[in-house]
Write a protein that holds these residues in place. Sequence first.
Motif, PDB file in Angstrom:
ATOM      1  N   SER A 258      -4.841   4.775  -0.522  1.00 44.09           N
ATOM      2  CA  SER A 258      -4.301   4.817  -1.884  1.00 44.09           C
ATOM      3  C   SER A 258      -5.008   3.830  -2.804  1.00 44.09           C
ATOM      4  O   SER A 258      -5.233   4.130  -3.990  1.00 44.09           O
ATOM      5  CB  SER A 258      -2.798   4.516  -1.857  1.00 44.09           C
TER       6      SER A 258
ATOM      7  N   LEU B 202      -4.028  14.869  -2.588  1.00 43.64           N
ATOM      8  CA  LEU B 202      -3.330  13.684  -2.075  1.00 43.64           C
ATOM      9  C   LEU B 202      -1.829  13.933  -2.023  1.00 43.64           C
ATOM     10  O   LEU B 202      -1.173  13.620  -1.018  1.00 43.64           O
ATOM     11  CB  LEU B 202      -3.631  12.480  -2.963  1.00 43.64           C
TER      12      LEU B 202
ATOM     13  N   LEU C 231       1.010   6.962  -6.766  1.00 39.63           N
ATOM     14  CA  LEU C 231       0.041   8.023  -7.035  1.00 39.63           C
ATOM     15  C   LEU C 231       0.666   9.396  -6.861  1.00 39.63           C
ATOM     16  O   LEU C 231       0.454  10.305  -7.665  1.00 39.63           O
ATOM     17  CB  LEU C 231      -1.168   7.871  -6.101  1.00 39.63           C
ATOM     18  N   ASN C 232       1.435   9.540  -5.795  1.00 37.55           N
ATOM     19  CA  ASN C 232       2.110  10.814  -5.551  1.00 37.55           C
ATOM     20  C   ASN C 232       3.121  11.110  -6.667  1.00 37.55           C
ATOM     21  O   ASN C 232       3.260  12.264  -7.103  1.00 37.55           O
ATOM     22  CB  ASN C 232       2.815  10.773  -4.202  1.00 37.55           C
TER      23      ASN C 232
ATOM     24  N   LEU D  90       0.729   4.165  -2.774  1.00 41.23           N
ATOM     25  CA  LEU D  90       0.567   5.583  -2.447  1.00 41.23           C
ATOM     26  C   LEU D  90       1.689   6.407  -3.058  1.00 41.23           C
ATOM     27  O   LEU D  90       1.464   7.496  -3.608  1.00 41.23           O
ATOM     28  CB  LEU D  90       0.556   5.751  -0.918  1.00 41.23           C
TER      29      LEU D  90
ATOM     30  N   ASP E  11       0.834  -1.212   0.000  1.00 47.79           N
ATOM     31  CA  ASP E  11       0.000   0.000   0.000  1.00 47.79           C
ATOM     32  C   ASP E  11       0.866   1.258   0.000  1.00 47.79           C
ATOM     33  O   ASP E  11       0.519   2.263  -0.629  1.00 47.79           O
ATOM     34  CB  ASP E  11      -0.930   0.000   1.224  1.00 47.79           C
TER      35      ASP E  11
END
Length: 339
Positions: free
Chosen positions: A135, A265, A23-24, A20, A16
Amino acid sequence: MTLPVPSYRQAALARDTWALSALNLYAQVTVGLALYVYGAVSTPGYLSVLLAMPLLSGLLLLTRWAVQKRKPPRTLLLLPCAACLLDAQSALFSLCALMADVMPDISLPAAALGCALLLSLGLYRLSPHALPRLSRLLMFLIVPMLLFCGICAAGHGKAGHFFPLFGYGPLSILKGTAWILGAAATACCPLFTMDPPPVKVLLIPPLLSLLGGAATAFAAAYLMPVYALSAAHTVGWRLLLFTHMTPSVPCWSVQVCAEMLLLLLSLTVSVDRAVRLLGVSLGKQAAGSRAAALLLLLLVPAAAAGIPDVQEALIRILPLRLLLYLIPLFPAAKRRPES
């Protein structure tokens, strides 16, 4: 063989965390496209992103080797902390630019301050597992939204827009790669923040993020010719580029929501990482929620200023994030003293 429950949960949390980070990473790459690459590189920007993929793989492997060989001194962790703050500044600046494009009459100082205060409440006593768990949900929301926007705009481009193939020349493409690599260096942050450091690096999530960034730049090149993509558009306009190429109202709404989710985010993750790194560098388990609120408030003036000088300063400073992640690795290059 079935893993013990604690090991299984630790492995799930690691996955996870990398999701995350991916995505960042995509959010930071899209900011880099809008802030620098579209203007300086134009249509070959996708080549800049693709060239950054093997370099990022090497950087991740180097960071893992260095962190496992010798833990960086606590004072040097202030450098990746500063890199996370630069990520947060770029995300908040882009968020303000997006809001200015969508709502021209909005008061940017009030909007930026409101975002900082609300995110401060969100980070108050935040569990270290909360953002990684979130995420997965956001990935299933944001990715289909972006694909929908691409499908809506697909019929409005031309293959001839890809030429000249190298745009303003190979040198501009290499400069774009260097800039994107500075943005992509944020993928190294989990190797500094996870305790204990992960045994292996999951290369697929960050590389998929860069591939998504290359696809975004490729779609932009398909939609606009070289001179139009490099024109003096605002960062907010470039972030919503697909919506300007299609009259679809649903596409406009979906892309605004997707970009705002990504930027919020990225801002939250970057500040949370900065706080954790600051806590470790100060010899504490966590720097506390007050530190998160203070850091967010420090980001507001530059983000809400809305003047070209701030954008030019960010364009010059943000590539230095790569060095801020590399310098803490130097102690690992020294030979350990004989026992």
